[in-house]
Design an enzyme around this catalytic site. Structure first.
Site, PDB file in Angstrom:
ATOM      1  N   GLY A 134      80.844  22.019  25.966  1.00 20.93           N
ATOM      2  CA  GLY A 134      79.694  21.803  26.824  1.00 20.93           C
ATOM      3  C   GLY A 134      79.651  20.352  27.237  1.00 20.93           C
ATOM      4  O   GLY A 134      80.275  19.930  28.207  1.00 20.93           O
ATOM      5  N   ARG A 271      37.209  23.494  36.456  1.00 23.43           N
ATOM      6  CA  ARG A 271      36.763  24.015  35.168  1.00 23.43           C
ATOM      7  C   ARG A 271      35.538  23.238  34.679  1.00 23.43           C
ATOM      8  O   ARG A 271      35.584  22.008  34.548  1.00 23.43           O
ATOM      9  CB  ARG A 271      37.891  23.904  34.147  1.00 23.43           C
ATOM     10  CG  ARG A 271      37.515  24.301  32.737  1.00 23.43           C
ATOM     11  CD  ARG A 271      37.193  25.770  32.603  1.00 23.43           C
ATOM     12  NE  ARG A 271      37.090  26.159  31.195  1.00 23.43           N
ATOM     13  CZ  ARG A 271      36.720  27.361  30.783  1.00 23.43           C
ATOM     14  NH1 ARG A 271      36.410  28.293  31.680  1.00 23.43           N
ATOM     15  NH2 ARG A 271      36.668  27.641  29.503  1.00 23.43           N
ATOM     16  N   GLU A 366      73.650  19.272  32.757  1.00 21.59           N
ATOM     17  CA  GLU A 366      74.171  18.000  33.271  1.00 21.59           C
ATOM     18  C   GLU A 366      74.216  16.922  32.178  1.00 21.59           C
ATOM     19  O   GLU A 366      74.126  15.721  32.451  1.00 21.59           O
ATOM     20  CB  GLU A 366      73.345  17.500  34.464  1.00 21.59           C
ATOM     21  CG  GLU A 366      73.381  18.403  35.674  1.00 21.59           C
ATOM     22  CD  GLU A 366      74.637  18.252  36.501  1.00 21.59           C
ATOM     23  OE1 GLU A 366      75.528  17.481  36.103  1.00 21.59           O
ATOM     24  OE2 GLU A 366      74.741  18.916  37.548  1.00 21.59           O
TER      25      GLU A 366
END
Length: 381
Positions: A134, A271, A366
């Protein structure tokens, strides 16, 4: 978001950003929640976005692309990420194919492939990561063996964005022996070849609309003329892609974080608790202030790194810094947005739940956060 400053942006950059924002909100955002639930590939949305030039942002105009600068590209990616992080990932991986071809491909390769990429007639993918390689790209095991006027590619590729839908694929494979300096080469492969097999599409935590696949290559045939550059010189091309890609992922993380911030601000104004909007509670307003500061700082440094790239200046360290900071604060901002929403933030009736799931991967793909720290440390020591 009206508070985003146009200061220091050129007229063209503002135009690109506003155009991207309008298309992202009208075309992508309206279907984002439904696609997240169904994991549907956004074929119609890609077509609509491609017609306006956003699937060929980095392809030269001479080949049907938009020919944008890297700063303009990052501004657009932020806007699409604010609408749907998964869609922005699809766009980024696809546009990266044009970016690599423009930077390293031959004139003949650009002529053959860039028009189809720019129009999204072919979706681009990049076959780099493997089950055992990886972040450590030097551990790649896939091989390419020359037989006459073709190379035969063999091996497994993992975590391949767009891999199941691709019509064009860059592949990194070894043409040299382990331990040799010039070991890896870069190839253009056709996913329609019988040697290209999609074994599975991953079931992921977030970014459900951005399909991530495991690809098996069994004697995948690639003509000699579809090697990019010289044999054994593909690794440097991969590294240049990763550096630019990290800046784009930073922009993507900023986009998702900005969307979460906007949702939190809107909710806090509406809210009511203890007889007044919760935005008037100091604890909530301070949290929103922290979130806004983090998003703005991440955006500005990301654009700085992008400007270095446009200027042709070294930006490896700055790219890693941008990616590290933006992805780390983006997760924090999305988490804080859930907290502002209270219980409503934990259910998928409100978008902040999706933002949190979508943004988490920006700390992984990435190059993980630890890899970014390693790169930064090497440059400052």
């Amino acid at each position: 978001m009206s508070s985003i400053s146009n200061a220091l942006l050129s007229e063209q950059e503002v135009l690109i950003r506003e155009s991207a924002r309008r298309v992202a909100m009208e075309v992508v955002a309206t279907t984002a929640a439904a696609r997240d639930r169904s994991s549907a590939w956004p074929s119609d949305e890609i077509k609509a976005v491609a017609e306006l030039g956003f699937m060929g942002m980095l392809a030269p105009q001479a080949y049907g692309g938009s020919g944008l600068t890297f700063v303009e590209y990052c501004l657009a990616i932020e806007e699409f990420a604010a609408a749907d992080g998964g869609f922005a990932t699809i766009m980024h991986v696809h546009n990266s194919s044009s970016h690599v071809l423009r930077s390293h491909g031959s004139e003949e390769q650009m002529r053959r492939y860039l028009p189809d990429l720019a129009s999204a007639n072919r979706i681009g993918a990049f076959l780099l990561s493997e089950p055992h390689a990886g972040s450590d790209t030097a551990a790649i095991r896939a091989t390419a063996t020359r037989v006459g006027d073709h190379y035969l590619l063999n091996g497994s590729k993992q975590w391949i964005s767009n891999g199941s839908e691709a019509g064009f694929a860059f592949v990194v494979a070894a043409t040299g022996e382990p331990g040799t300096r010039h070991r890896f080469s870069l190839f253009i492969a056709d996913p329609k070849d019988p040697g290209y097999q999609c074994l599975r599409v991953e079931n992921k935590m977030g970014q459900h609309t951005a399909h991530t696949a495991q690809i098996q290559m069994d004697n995948l045939r690639v003509p000699v003329q579809d090697m990019v550059g010289e044999e054994g010189h593909g690794y440097a091309k991969v590294l240049s892609l990763l550096s630019d890609g990290r800046i784009a992922i930073a922009a993507l993380a900023v986009g998702i974080a900005r969307a979460a911030l906007e949702a939190a601000v809107s909710y806090a104004k509406e809210r009511v608790a203890y007889g007044k909007p919760i935005s008037e509670l100091q604890a909530v307003s301070f949290d929103l202030a922290d979130m806004a500061t983090q998003v703005e700082v991440a955006r500005q440094f990301t654009l700085y790194a992008a400007r270095l790239t446009d200027a042709g200046l070294p930006a490896i360290k700055e790219a890693a810094m941008a990616k590290l900071f933006a992805s780390e604060i983006a997760e924090k901002v999305c988490s804080a947005a859930i907290q502002v929403h209270g219980g409503y933030g934990y259910v998928n009736d409100f978008p902040v739940e999706r933002f949190y799931r979508d943004v988490r991967v920006t700390k992984i793909y990435e190059g993980t956060s630890h890899i970014q720290k390693l790169i930064i440390a090497r440059h400052i020591l």
